[in-house]
Motif scaffolding. Sequence first.
Motif, PDB file in Angstrom:
ATOM      1  N   UNK A 146     -81.654  28.665  52.881  1.00 44.07           N
ATOM      2  CA  UNK A 146     -82.637  28.413  51.828  1.00 44.07           C
ATOM      3  C   UNK A 146     -82.272  29.247  50.614  1.00 44.07           C
ATOM      4  N   UNK A 147     -82.370  28.628  49.458  1.00 39.06           N
ATOM      5  CA  UNK A 147     -82.148  29.364  48.215  1.00 39.06           C
ATOM      6  C   UNK A 147     -83.328  29.093  47.287  1.00 39.06           C
ATOM      7  N   UNK A 148     -83.548  29.981  46.358  1.00 39.56           N
ATOM      8  CA  UNK A 148     -84.638  29.841  45.401  1.00 39.56           C
ATOM      9  C   UNK A 148     -84.083  29.271  44.098  1.00 39.56           C
ATOM     10  N   UNK A 149     -84.746  28.247  43.611  1.00 38.15           N
ATOM     11  CA  UNK A 149     -84.394  27.659  42.318  1.00 38.15           C
ATOM     12  C   UNK A 149     -85.443  28.157  41.325  1.00 38.15           C
ATOM     13  N   UNK A 150     -85.024  28.927  40.344  1.00 37.79           N
ATOM     14  CA  UNK A 150     -86.006  29.460  39.386  1.00 37.79           C
ATOM     15  C   UNK A 150     -86.378  28.404  38.341  1.00 37.79           C
ATOM     16  N   UNK A 151     -87.372  28.732  37.568  1.00 33.59           N
ATOM     17  CA  UNK A 151     -87.953  27.791  36.608  1.00 33.59           C
ATOM     18  C   UNK A 151     -86.924  27.212  35.646  1.00 33.59           C
ATOM     19  N   UNK A 152     -85.975  28.000  35.224  1.00 30.95           N
ATOM     20  CA  UNK A 152     -85.012  27.523  34.233  1.00 30.95           C
ATOM     21  C   UNK A 152     -84.057  26.475  34.798  1.00 30.95           C
ATOM     22  N   UNK A 153     -84.010  26.346  36.114  1.00 31.86           N
ATOM     23  CA  UNK A 153     -83.109  25.375  36.732  1.00 31.86           C
ATOM     24  C   UNK A 153     -83.813  24.136  37.275  1.00 31.86           C
ATOM     25  N   UNK A 154     -85.115  24.035  37.072  1.00 26.04           N
ATOM     26  CA  UNK A 154     -85.843  22.873  37.555  1.00 26.04           C
ATOM     27  C   UNK A 154     -85.404  21.631  36.770  1.00 26.04           C
ATOM     28  N   UNK A 155     -85.257  20.483  37.457  1.00 24.09           N
ATOM     29  CA  UNK A 155     -84.691  19.309  36.793  1.00 24.09           C
ATOM     30  C   UNK A 155     -85.520  18.782  35.623  1.00 24.09           C
ATOM     31  N   UNK A 156     -86.805  19.028  35.595  1.00 22.87           N
ATOM     32  CA  UNK A 156     -87.631  18.494  34.518  1.00 22.87           C
ATOM     33  C   UNK A 156     -87.743  19.437  33.324  1.00 22.87           C
ATOM     34  N   UNK A 157     -87.138  20.620  33.443  1.00 19.88           N
ATOM     35  CA  UNK A 157     -87.141  21.561  32.326  1.00 19.88           C
ATOM     36  C   UNK A 157     -85.909  21.261  31.460  1.00 19.88           C
TER      37      UNK A 157
END
Length: 124
Positions: free
Chosen positions: A111-122
Amino acid sequence: MTINDVEFSIKIQRLQVNPNNGSRENVVTRVHWQMVAKYVDPVTGQEHIATYDDTTTLKFVDAAGYIPFENLSETDLIRWVEDRENQRTRNIEWRKQNVFKLLQEKVTPTNITIDETSLPWIQQ
């Protein structure tokens, strides 16, 4: 990576002592220690480390093998920890298996964490 590819070590972090145990001073009663698992990737040379903190309570036996506090070495304490812990079901080998699992998760995360800056809708 297998457990045989990993270097394990124990580091003493701190001690608790009984300042006056009869005729003995500063008798070690509890050892706070850390098991360290280190793996170096043979291809990339990248070093991965995982740790497991624990505490061992020692039983003081006033015998010929007593070592005055000022003469103790880390090797003495590691031996005492290993001897005491290997009397238990969750012994040193059990701890190695657990810290190995932590190391595996670091080397090959499940499991890895995807931070806000990498979210596809950003939008970037």
